[in-house]
Design a protein around this motif. Structure first.
Motif, mmCIF file in Angstrom:
data_model
loop_
_atom_site.group_PDB
_atom_site.id
_atom_site.type_symbol
_atom_site.label_atom_id
_atom_site.label_comp_id
_atom_site.label_asym_id
_atom_site.label_seq_id
_atom_site.Cartn_x
_atom_site.Cartn_y
_atom_site.Cartn_z
ATOM 1 N N TYR A 42 39.717 15.398 -25.837
ATOM 2 C CA TYR A 42 40.137 16.736 -26.246
ATOM 3 C C TYR A 42 38.989 17.506 -26.891
ATOM 4 O O TYR A 42 38.822 18.707 -26.650
ATOM 5 C CB TYR A 42 41.328 16.657 -27.200
ATOM 6 N N LEU A 43 38.205 16.817 -27.705
ATOM 7 C CA LEU A 43 37.109 17.513 -28.388
ATOM 8 C C LEU A 43 36.025 17.948 -27.402
ATOM 9 O O LEU A 43 35.531 19.078 -27.465
ATOM 10 C CB LEU A 43 36.514 16.618 -29.478
ATOM 11 N N PHE A 44 35.647 17.075 -26.477
ATOM 12 C CA PHE A 44 34.620 17.459 -25.518
ATOM 13 C C PHE A 44 35.121 18.526 -24.553
ATOM 14 O O PHE A 44 34.353 19.395 -24.122
ATOM 15 C CB PHE A 44 34.093 16.231 -24.763
ATOM 16 N N GLN A 45 36.409 18.476 -24.216
ATOM 17 C CA GLN A 45 36.964 19.558 -23.404
ATOM 18 C C GLN A 45 36.863 20.887 -24.156
ATOM 19 O O GLN A 45 36.498 21.916 -23.575
ATOM 20 C CB GLN A 45 38.417 19.264 -23.065
ATOM 21 N N ALA A 46 37.190 20.860 -25.448
ATOM 22 C CA ALA A 46 37.139 22.088 -26.247
ATOM 23 C C ALA A 46 35.713 22.604 -26.364
ATOM 24 O O ALA A 46 35.448 23.799 -26.171
ATOM 25 C CB ALA A 46 37.721 21.825 -27.632
ATOM 26 N N TRP A 47 34.770 21.710 -26.674
ATOM 27 C CA TRP A 47 33.387 22.142 -26.852
ATOM 28 C C TRP A 47 32.780 22.678 -25.558
ATOM 29 O O TRP A 47 31.849 23.478 -25.577
ATOM 30 C CB TRP A 47 32.546 20.982 -27.389
ATOM 31 N N GLY A 48 33.320 22.241 -24.421
ATOM 32 C CA GLY A 48 32.812 22.719 -23.146
ATOM 33 C C GLY A 48 33.559 23.919 -22.596
ATOM 34 O O GLY A 48 33.196 24.446 -21.547
ATOM 35 N N THR A 49 34.616 24.344 -23.298
ATOM 36 C CA THR A 49 35.383 25.496 -22.849
ATOM 37 C C THR A 49 34.594 26.772 -23.109
ATOM 38 O O THR A 49 34.149 27.008 -24.231
ATOM 39 C CB THR A 49 36.743 25.558 -23.567
ATOM 40 N N LEU A 60 41.046 21.697 -29.830
ATOM 41 C CA LEU A 60 40.409 21.321 -31.102
ATOM 42 C C LEU A 60 41.440 20.821 -32.109
ATOM 43 O O LEU A 60 41.205 19.839 -32.823
ATOM 44 C CB LEU A 60 39.644 22.514 -31.677
ATOM 45 N N ASP A 61 42.576 21.491 -32.179
ATOM 46 C CA ASP A 61 43.628 21.051 -33.099
ATOM 47 C C ASP A 61 44.066 19.625 -32.783
ATOM 48 O O ASP A 61 44.191 18.774 -33.672
ATOM 49 C CB ASP A 61 44.847 21.981 -32.997
ATOM 50 N N THR A 62 44.296 19.368 -31.504
ATOM 51 C CA THR A 62 44.824 18.062 -31.111
ATOM 52 C C THR A 62 43.765 16.978 -31.205
ATOM 53 O O THR A 62 44.051 15.858 -31.647
ATOM 54 C CB THR A 62 45.402 18.127 -29.686
ATOM 55 N N GLY A 63 42.535 17.281 -30.797
ATOM 56 C CA GLY A 63 41.456 16.304 -30.920
ATOM 57 C C GLY A 63 41.212 15.905 -32.362
ATOM 58 O O GLY A 63 40.961 14.730 -32.663
ATOM 59 N N THR A 64 41.300 16.875 -33.256
ATOM 60 C CA THR A 64 41.115 16.575 -34.683
ATOM 61 C C THR A 64 42.273 15.732 -35.216
ATOM 62 O O THR A 64 42.068 14.819 -36.024
ATOM 63 C CB THR A 64 40.998 17.886 -35.484
ATOM 64 N N GLU A 65 43.492 16.006 -34.760
ATOM 65 C CA GLU A 65 44.627 15.177 -35.149
ATOM 66 C C GLU A 65 44.411 13.728 -34.736
ATOM 67 O O GLU A 65 44.757 12.798 -35.481
ATOM 68 C CB GLU A 65 45.913 15.703 -34.504
ATOM 69 N N GLU A 66 43.825 13.528 -33.549
ATOM 70 C CA GLU A 66 43.619 12.164 -33.055
ATOM 71 C C GLU A 66 42.621 11.387 -33.917
ATOM 72 O O GLU A 66 42.698 10.153 -33.980
ATOM 73 C CB GLU A 66 43.153 12.193 -31.595
ATOM 74 N N ILE A 67 41.692 12.066 -34.572
ATOM 75 C CA ILE A 67 40.801 11.374 -35.515
ATOM 76 C C ILE A 67 41.640 10.700 -36.600
ATOM 77 O O ILE A 67 41.424 9.541 -36.964
ATOM 78 C CB ILE A 67 39.789 12.343 -36.151
#
Length: 275
Positions: A42-49, A60-67
């Motif tokens: 999720y984070l790499f998808q967001a950073w590449g968007t 970004l919200d969901t990737g951060t939740e997964e941390i």
């Protein structure tokens, strides 16, 4: 930028130590569909968007939740390893780690490598692999990959839920399973929105006149049976609304038999006419 607070996303308190289940929980951390995979995905998808819009923020919200979910599981693993028979296991593992794992059921690396802590590995000790991550730059393709990841992850969490009677473990897994329910729904919602905008075929930007459209909606029967002819994919309007499904029972070859040029002499291959 990321901030950390000391409190967990949810509680992680088992009723009693269980080093065997700690080993099983490693799958939800470092397995192919574990939290490390979805966090990075999720984070790499967001950073590449390329667009800083609602989809980037969703990722970004969901990737951060997964941390936080990784932290939650790692805490549970550490507590399940409390008071584990480390001395006996270390003695056995020193002479035969594989035998120690079989006899004790505990991952010997929890005692030898990580000091009774979680590791970025799966339940059989395979290190987490960045090849598990799908981040293509195409939002629709990525959202579908996210739906699959959450579906597989929730399936594994549910299977683990059924394998324990510990109320503390079940309570934590129940929380994670519920969050996976939300994540599957949110990715489906995003997929629906994107399909309304772009259509269902990825990528939507490829010119249709460059595609061999005469085979775009043929289902090819590559088996001796015809059970597949009964599916939605075998007749009726295509899902993208741009064609009609047709079932091809006897699949013809679409190209000629291949004829390869002889290899250069230095390759020492078999001459093309010699059997």
């Amino acid at each position: 930028m990321f901030y950390h607070i000391k409190e967990l996303a949810y509680q992680a308190k088992p009723e009693k130590p269980d080093p065997v289940f700690a080993k099983k929980l490693q799958e939800l951390i470092g397995g192919q569909f574990g939290e490390m995979s979805v966090m990075n995905q999720y984070l790499f998808q967001a950073w590449g968007t390329r667009k800083h819009d609602k989809y980037r923020d969703l990722l970004l919200d969901t990737g951060t939740e997964e941390i936080g979910h990784i932290e939650l599981l790692a805490t549970m693993v550490a507590r399940l390893l409390d008071d584990a028979p480390v001395t006996e296991l270390e003695t056995a593992a020193a002479s035969n780690p594989a035998m120690a794992a079989i006899i004790g059921g505990m991952n010997p690396q929890h005692a030898i490598v990580s000091g009774l802590g979680a590791m970025p590995k799966d339940s059989v000790g395979v290190p987490w692999n960045a090849g598990y991550v799908a981040a293509s730059g195409n939002l629709l393709a990525d959202m579908r990959a996210n739906l699959n990841a959450e579906s597989q992850g929730r399936l594994q969490a549910v299977r683990l839920f059924e394998q324990t009677d510990d109320r503390g473990i079940k309570d934590m897994l129940s929380f994670l399973i519920a969050r996976d329910t939300m994540h599957q729904n949110q990715w489906l919602a995003a997929i629906y929105e994107l399909e309304q905008q772009e259509g269902v075929v990825v990528p939507s930007t490829f010119p249709r006149h460059l595609e061999k459209t005469e085979v775009s909606y043929l289902f090819l029967n590559h088996s001796m049976g015809d059970e597949s002819s009964k599916g939605r994919w075998a007749s009726g309007p295509s899902m993208d609304g741009m064609g009609t499904f047709q079932y091809v029972r006897d699949v013809p070859p679409f190209g000629p038999a291949p004829k390869l040029k002889p290899a250069p002499p230095a390759e020492h291959d078999t001459p093309p006419d010699v059997k």
